[in-house]
Each structure stands twice: as C-alpha cells, then as structure tokens.
Design a protein around this motif. Structure first.
Motif, short mmCIF file in Angstrom:
data_model
loop_
_atom_site.label_atom_id
_atom_site.label_comp_id
_atom_site.label_asym_id
_atom_site.label_seq_id
_atom_site.Cartn_x
_atom_site.Cartn_y
_atom_site.Cartn_z
N THR A 6 0.84 -1.33 0.02
CA THR A 6 -0.05 -0.19 0.20
C THR A 6 0.79 1.32 -0.10
O THR A 6 0.54 2.26 -0.49
CB THR A 6 -0.85 0.12 1.22
N ASP A 7 1.98 1.29 0.57
CA ASP A 7 2.67 2.53 0.65
C ASP A 7 3.71 3.16 -0.39
O ASP A 7 3.57 4.17 -0.55
CB ASP A 7 3.49 2.31 1.92
N PRO A 8 4.28 2.20 -1.21
CA PRO A 8 5.49 2.78 -1.78
C PRO A 8 4.63 3.40 -3.18
O PRO A 8 3.55 3.13 -3.43
CB PRO A 8 6.42 1.78 -2.19
N ARG A 9 5.50 4.26 -4.04
CA ARG A 9 4.91 4.69 -5.14
C ARG A 9 4.61 3.59 -6.10
O ARG A 9 3.84 3.91 -7.02
CB ARG A 9 5.92 5.71 -5.81
N ASN A 10 5.23 2.48 -6.26
CA ASN A 10 5.05 1.45 -6.93
C ASN A 10 4.45 0.05 -6.36
O ASN A 10 4.47 -0.86 -6.71
CB ASN A 10 6.30 0.84 -7.71
N ALA A 11 3.43 0.64 -5.52
CA ALA A 11 2.64 -0.52 -4.80
C ALA A 11 1.73 -1.02 -5.54
O ALA A 11 1.15 -0.51 -6.45
CB ALA A 11 2.02 0.21 -3.54
N LEU A 12 1.61 -2.40 -5.46
CA LEU A 12 1.06 -3.07 -6.26
C LEU A 12 -0.73 -2.88 -6.42
O LEU A 12 -1.09 -2.72 -7.38
CB LEU A 12 0.75 -4.55 -5.79
N THR A 13 -1.34 -2.35 -5.03
CA THR A 13 -2.67 -1.90 -5.05
C THR A 13 -2.46 -0.63 -5.83
O THR A 13 -3.87 -0.27 -6.53
CB THR A 13 -2.94 -1.59 -3.52
N LYS A 14 -1.78 0.17 -5.74
CA LYS A 14 -1.68 1.59 -6.52
C LYS A 14 -1.78 1.42 -7.94
O LYS A 14 -2.38 1.85 -8.83
CB LYS A 14 -0.65 2.23 -6.34
N GLN A 15 -0.84 0.42 -8.45
CA GLN A 15 -0.86 -0.04 -9.80
C GLN A 15 -1.97 -0.50 -10.61
O GLN A 15 -2.48 0.07 -11.52
CB GLN A 15 0.43 -1.20 -9.80
N TYR A 16 -2.86 -1.41 -9.71
CA TYR A 16 -3.92 -1.93 -10.27
C TYR A 16 -5.07 -1.08 -10.13
O TYR A 16 -5.92 -1.08 -10.93
CB TYR A 16 -4.42 -3.31 -9.30
N LYS A 17 -4.94 0.01 -9.31
CA LYS A 17 -5.97 1.03 -9.27
C LYS A 17 -5.95 1.73 -10.41
O LYS A 17 -6.80 2.34 -10.85
CB LYS A 17 -5.89 1.76 -7.82
N LYS A 18 -4.81 2.29 -10.89
CA LYS A 18 -4.44 3.09 -11.79
C LYS A 18 -4.84 2.47 -13.23
O LYS A 18 -5.48 2.94 -14.01
CB LYS A 18 -2.73 3.33 -11.99
N LEU A 19 -4.51 1.10 -13.24
CA LEU A 19 -4.79 0.43 -14.51
C LEU A 19 -6.43 0.23 -14.80
O LEU A 19 -6.95 0.55 -15.97
CB LEU A 19 -4.09 -1.02 -14.55
#
Length: 423
Positions: free
Chosen positions: A329-342
C-alpha cells in the motif's frame, strides 16, 4: 577478371549494410572498407536528428546520502541498514569520480591518497528488494543501468555469454555513448550461483563457476575492456569499443541460500570437554546476515579475489507480515496503486478489503519468496476481472475480498444499472 592482375575481381559491397555495388547508386571507398550512398544518408539523418548525449543528464549535483536514502524510502519498504549502507557507498563512489583532481588529494608524494572503487554486495533472501534498490538508485542518479544474470555467464571461449557482454548491455543502455557508459551502474544478479561447490579450489574446469569469477575480477576492479559494439563473440576483423570500467559501479546481489548455516557455525560457541554439546546461533534469526564476514563468503564458494573487490556488504532482512502489508500500500510502485491506476484508465474504481490484503500477506509468508510472491498472488486474483472489464462498460466498481485471494472467487462487481447490488 581484373585488367591489372588478371585475377577474378571480387565484387565490392558496403561494409555496413552489405549491399553489393550493383544494388546501390554509389559506393564510396575508404581504408579497407566501403560505404554506400544509402548508409551515408542514414548517418547524416542520425547526426542531424540525434541530440548530443555527451553531457546530457550527467550527474553534476551529487545528492547527499540522506537524500539518496530518502528517495529509496519511496520505493523500498524496510531494509533501513541496507539503504543507509548503499547510500553512503554510492555517494562516495560518485564523489570520487566527480573530483576535479581524480584520486590524488595532495601534491606531496608522501601524502598522496588513492581513492579506490568500492563495489557493493546486496546480501539477503529472495524477494527482499535487492534488484529494486539497484534500479531505484540508477533512476534517481540518472545514470545508465543494466541487469545481468550471473547464471548465464560462462568463461571466455565456451558456449554462453561472456563476462564482457555485461559491458555491451550497459553501452547499449547508454545510447552507445562511451562517456555515459563509464559512469553507469551494473547490477549482477544471482552472484551466489557462480560459487564453487565448496571452499576448496577447483582442479577441474568450471566454466560457469570459478571461471566466471576469475573473468569478473578485472572489470570489477577497473580495466580497459574491448567490447564488440553489437555484442556477440569477438573476432579478429571486428572493430571494438574501448570501455574503462574504473568508474562503473558494480552492485552484486544474491540470496546465498545456506550461508546462514556457515555464519551460525562460526559464531556459535562450543562447550569445553569431549562430551560438550555444540551450541549454535539460530540460523533463522533476522540478524544472521549482519554477521557475515569475508571468510564466510569464501567458505560459501566465492574466490578471495572476488570477495576483495566487493568490499561493501549491505545485508537485507527477511520481510515480516507488517512490512509486506506496507509494501502492498505505501510505496509509489505499490501493487494496489498499480492495479487501481490500470482500472481507472478504463473508468472503473478498484478497492481492496483489509482482510484481502492480510490474506495475501499470509500466503506470501508461507511461500517464503518475499515481496515477489505478492505479485503472483494478485495477478491470479485479478486475471478474470482484467480480462472482462474492457468488454463490459457497465462496470463502475470492483471490490477485492478475502475470498478472492484465498478461494479464487470473483471480486464484487458494481454495475451502472444497479449500483447498490454487487455481482
């Protein structure tokens, strides 16, 4: 036939594209080579349209170790000791090569100091962030970067990839600019896989182990390497590019599975007497890699010369559940952030239940492959949704639950006609 010699005349051809003289308008001759008019036009376009890369993005304002570590904190969760060690080593390395009077600090012969290069060894279990640290460093410093896998390297003269091909990759990553290449970073992964089978010298040919270690010595320390510009094997008629490796920073990484047993045996204590029981330090302790010494690496199978050329050792620790949860959840390349962006690109909102994240972390801990396991877990859980969403414009929201992670059930799907109901 040639009128002068009476011998059969060999058709002339372009030394660059290989076309014979009959297939081009003009063929210009040079010293033992030819170039056709088409290649001349291509070269002209390249010189006109390609920007000058000689000083582009050169590292002039060197960031401090604190600034380097602060940047790494955005991408690498935990591993505080390793990030501090790497930050200091990288700062000293580029401070050394940026010096206006390189390697000499005094005009007095008795006080002259030579600053030697300090390559880095990232030591720790798989999936703890070794490659990510190296890649993030190169991105922050804006220097060329390449990754080489030590397992595919072989000793020169054998089928496989020569050690110097590592430099070819960095040269290509530098847009074929020698000056930028000589300030780049090379990450050699799986360095532990080229160790000897034991700590004893090999009496037989070891083309993918000790032989590769011997081949790495010169480029790690600093030498003028002659590399083929396009890679592949060398041959006498080929032109070479000369690369000085003295200022190239080498970062080596390896899991060194089994090294913890060697360390625990060394720092363990034996009771006095013939019947005394051996007491070992717990080899599963998170502190075990912090106690690694050069002798341990030699006992593992690295030759002493190679160990001496990688003086900076940065140990990485096992990732616990709290750290893995932060990585999600925390880093800029976090998996959750990547999927949310996609999914946001398709106009769909994505959210994750807390129980789903915890379930993924528990599975990753069981697999013992660190953060690398998280991606495979989420790739499997999200595959059906990622496949269906582009063809279903009525979907507005997707909610990933714990059952999606543990049982493979489909996530909750909210559609436009009835936003309150979930599929």
């Amino acid at each position: 036939m040639s009128k002068k010699t009476g011998k059969p005349e060999i058709p002339q051809h372009c030394s660059f594209c290989g076309k014979p003289s009959g297939q081009v308008r003009r063929l210009f001759s040079g010293h033992e080579s030819f170039i056709c008019d088409e290649c001349v036009e291509i070269c002209h376009d390249l010189t006109q349209n390609t920007p000058d890369l000689a000083r582009q993005d050169e590292l002039t304002d060197l960031p401090t170790p604190a600034e380097i570590k602060n940047y790494l904190d955005h991408y690498v969760i935990g591993q505080e000791e390793a990030k501090r060690t790497v930050a200091v080593a990288v700062y000293n390395h580029y401070k050394r090569i940026n010096s206006k009077i390189p390697q000499i600090l005094s005009d007095n012969d008795e006080e002259q100091v030579e600053l030697e290069k300090a390559n880095i060894l990232l030591l720790g279990p798989t999936g703890t962030g070794k490659t990510l640290i190296a890649r993030s460093l190169a991105k922050f410093l804006k220097v060329p970067f390449t990754i080489a896998d030590a397992t595919v390297l072989t000793e020169a003269g054998y089928v496989g990839e020569d050690v110097e091909n590592i430099l070819v990759r960095l040269y290509q990553a530098s847009d074929f600019n020698v000056e930028k290449t000589e300030r780049g970073i090379i990450y050699i992964d799986e360095i532990d896989k080229i160790s000897r089978k034991d700590g004893n010298a090999s009496i037989t040919r070891d083309v993918s182990g000790e032989g590769v270690q011997q081949g790495l010595l010169k480029i790690l320390e600093g030498t003028i390497a002659n590399i083929p510009p396009k890679g592949g094997r060398k041959h006498p008629e080929q032109s070479f590019v000369h690369i000085d490796t003295s200022n190239i920073l080498f970062i080596c990484g390896g899991a060194f599975d089994g090294l913890e047993k060697i360390v625990s045996r060394r720092i363990g204590k034996n009771d006095i007497g013939f019947d005394g029981e051996k007491k070992y330090v717990d080899e599963k302790s998170d502190e075990i890699f912090r106690s690694v010494q050069p002798g341990d690496l030699m006992n593992y199978g690295l030759i002493p010369e190679l160990v001496g050329r990688i003086p900076v050792v940065a140990p990485l620790q096992f990732l616990d559940e709290a750290t893995l949860l932060s990585i999600l959840t925390d880093p800029r390349n976090a998996l959750t952030k990547q999927y949310k962006k996609l999914l946001d690109m398709d106009g769909v909102k994505l959210s994750f239940d807390k129980d789903a994240l915890k379930a993924a972390v528990e599975i990753a801990v069981e697999r013992k492959t660190g953060a690398r396991a998280l991606r495979s877990i989420f790739e499997k859980a999200m595959m059906d949704v990622m496949f269906e969403i582009p063809s279903m414009p009525e979907i507005v929201e997707v909610i990933v639950t714990a059952e999606t992670i543990t049982e493979g059930k489909k996530p909750k799907i909210i559609t436009k006609p009835d936003a309150k109901k979930s599929a």
